[in-house]
Design a protein around this motif. Structure first.
Motif, short mmCIF file in Angstrom:
data_model
loop_
_atom_site.label_atom_id
_atom_site.label_comp_id
_atom_site.label_asym_id
_atom_site.label_seq_id
_atom_site.Cartn_x
_atom_site.Cartn_y
_atom_site.Cartn_z
N SER A 240 0.84 -1.21 0.00
CA SER A 240 0.00 0.00 0.00
C SER A 240 0.87 1.25 0.00
O SER A 240 0.54 2.26 -0.65
CB SER A 240 -0.95 0.00 1.20
OG SER A 240 -0.23 0.00 2.43
N ASN A 241 2.00 1.19 0.73
CA ASN A 241 2.96 2.30 0.70
C ASN A 241 3.50 2.52 -0.70
O ASN A 241 3.54 3.66 -1.19
CB ASN A 241 4.12 1.99 1.65
CG ASN A 241 4.09 2.80 2.92
OD1 ASN A 241 4.63 3.89 2.98
ND2 ASN A 241 3.41 2.28 3.93
N ILE A 242 3.93 1.46 -1.34
CA ILE A 242 4.58 1.57 -2.65
C ILE A 242 3.60 2.06 -3.71
O ILE A 242 3.92 2.94 -4.51
CB ILE A 242 5.20 0.23 -3.06
CG1 ILE A 242 6.26 -0.20 -2.04
CG2 ILE A 242 5.79 0.31 -4.46
CD1 ILE A 242 7.27 0.87 -1.70
N TRP A 243 2.39 1.50 -3.73
CA TRP A 243 1.42 1.94 -4.73
C TRP A 243 1.04 3.41 -4.52
O TRP A 243 0.72 4.12 -5.48
CB TRP A 243 0.18 1.06 -4.69
CG TRP A 243 0.37 -0.24 -5.39
CD1 TRP A 243 0.40 -1.49 -4.83
CD2 TRP A 243 0.57 -0.45 -6.80
NE1 TRP A 243 0.62 -2.45 -5.78
CE2 TRP A 243 0.72 -1.84 -7.00
CE3 TRP A 243 0.65 0.41 -7.89
CZ2 TRP A 243 0.93 -2.39 -8.27
CZ3 TRP A 243 0.86 -0.14 -9.15
CH2 TRP A 243 1.00 -1.51 -9.33
N ALA A 244 1.08 3.87 -3.28
CA ALA A 244 0.74 5.27 -3.01
C ALA A 244 1.80 6.22 -3.54
O ALA A 244 1.49 7.32 -4.03
CB ALA A 244 0.54 5.49 -1.51
#
Length: 350
Positions: A240-244
């Motif tokens: 979720s961090n990376i996609w954000a």
């Protein structure tokens, strides 16, 4: 309570995810943005839609995966909540990047390349932070109290802080580099290193990258605990961090002219961080002192609260006429560089 494995992730899941991200980054830099240029609003909008769309497709996959394993939507809901929180924190952090670029006078056509390498470094740093945070919680569950208290403090501090208090020239990493590196005096931002008189010199573009990278470390200090407060599944926290942050560059170029209109977003983020921190502390206390083994707040309710708070904080952006800061390339600021020790010795001998 300390560990979650909502998706039963194995090493080859991690390899497939990181491999897919590497392919996307390669295509982004080498194929789609191999030439430096100033992105148009239309291009930035389409790329923002593309990255957010990919994140939602991945979210649908996580939703299906969790439902297939457990007959529950918990994994998908927690991923979406983490993504929304991280994306909102990223939007608020765009203001800091704008200040950094203005300070160094980086032309808008070179900002994409710097942000690309900055995000690549962020992917690595977020992985380290997530691994460290989850490992600490697994070894010492009371760390949840520390993370929760830190998020509450961060939320209160964010509510009363002013965005204008951003001073790139005070960055410790920048001052170290100016003191010990050979810095090219020319305002070069399309390369990070150049050769002058047979010697390798760092460029102002490299200094900007250092400031962006070190600033992202500070961002990760509150963003990673925020998602850990939503779920302690390492894969969901990290993905979720990376996609954000993957679509951060396109979103930056889309919003850079109207960033000043998001003046109430940080109040919403302050409330969200405080809510997540209180939830972490409440779950720990309830589990250890009141024998409450269930969830303090249902994941769907948490998503609704987070989305509602952020939505309310964004309403003035669309209905109140705000200041607009057009992204005009500033003239490069003269960098006060300090010669390296070797150069200082040569100067003395002359």
């Amino acid at each position: 309570m300390a560990a979650e494995n909502l998706l039963e992730v194995h090493w080859w899941h991690w390899a497939a995810f990181l491999g897919g991200i590497a392919v996307l980054l390669f295509l982004d830099l080498v194929v789609f943005h191999r030439h430096d240029h100033a992105p148009s609003l239309r291009e930035s909008f389409l790329w923002s839609v593309f990255w957010i769309g990919l994140a939602l497709v991945f979210n649908a996959f996580v939703w299906w995966w969790g439902w297939h394993l457990h007959g529950s939507s918990e994994a998908g809901v927690k991923f979406l909540t983490g993504f929304v929180v991280e994306k909102s924190l990223s939007v608020d952090n765009l203001f800091v990047f704008a200040v950094i670029f203005r300070y160094f006078g980086v032309s808008i056509k070179y900002q994409h390349r710097i942000l690309f390498w900055g995000i690549l470094g962020a992917i690595i740093m977020r992985g380290i932070f997530v691994a460290a945070g989850v490992s600490l919680i697994q070894m010492f569950e009371w760390v949840l109290l520390v993370f929760g208290a830190f998020l509450i403090y961060t939320g209160i501090h964010l509510a009363f802080s002013k965005k204008e208090n951003v001073h790139p020239e005070k960055n410790v990493v920048l001052r170290f580099a100016q003191r010990w590196f050979r810095i090219s005096p020319e305002p070069i931002f399309d390369h990070f290193f150049v050769r002058r008189n047979g010697l390798l010199h760092a460029t102002p573009g490299f200094l900007v990258l250092l400031v962006v990278e070190s600033t992202d470390v500070l961002f990760a200090v509150d963003s990673v605990p925020a998602v850990i407060g939503i779920t302690r599944d390492p894969f969901i926290v990290y993905s979720s961090n990376i996609w954000a942050i993957l679509g951060l560059r396109a979103l930056y170029f889309l919003l850079v002219g109207v960033l000043d209109r998001f003046e109430y977003l940080h109040y919403g983020l302050a409330a969200v961080l405080s809510f997540i921190g209180l939830k972490m502390v409440g779950e720990y206390v309830g589990h250890h002192y009141f024998d409450l083994h269930g969830r303090l707040i249902d994941p769907w309710v948490s998503l609704a609260i987070v989305g509602g708070i952020l939505g309310i904080s964004l309403l003035p952006t669309f209905f109140v006429k705000g200041k607009s800061t057009e992204s005009k390339p500033d003239e490069p600021r003269p960098l006060q560089t300090t010669p390296s020790p070797a150069e200082a010795v040569r100067e003395e001998r002359r």
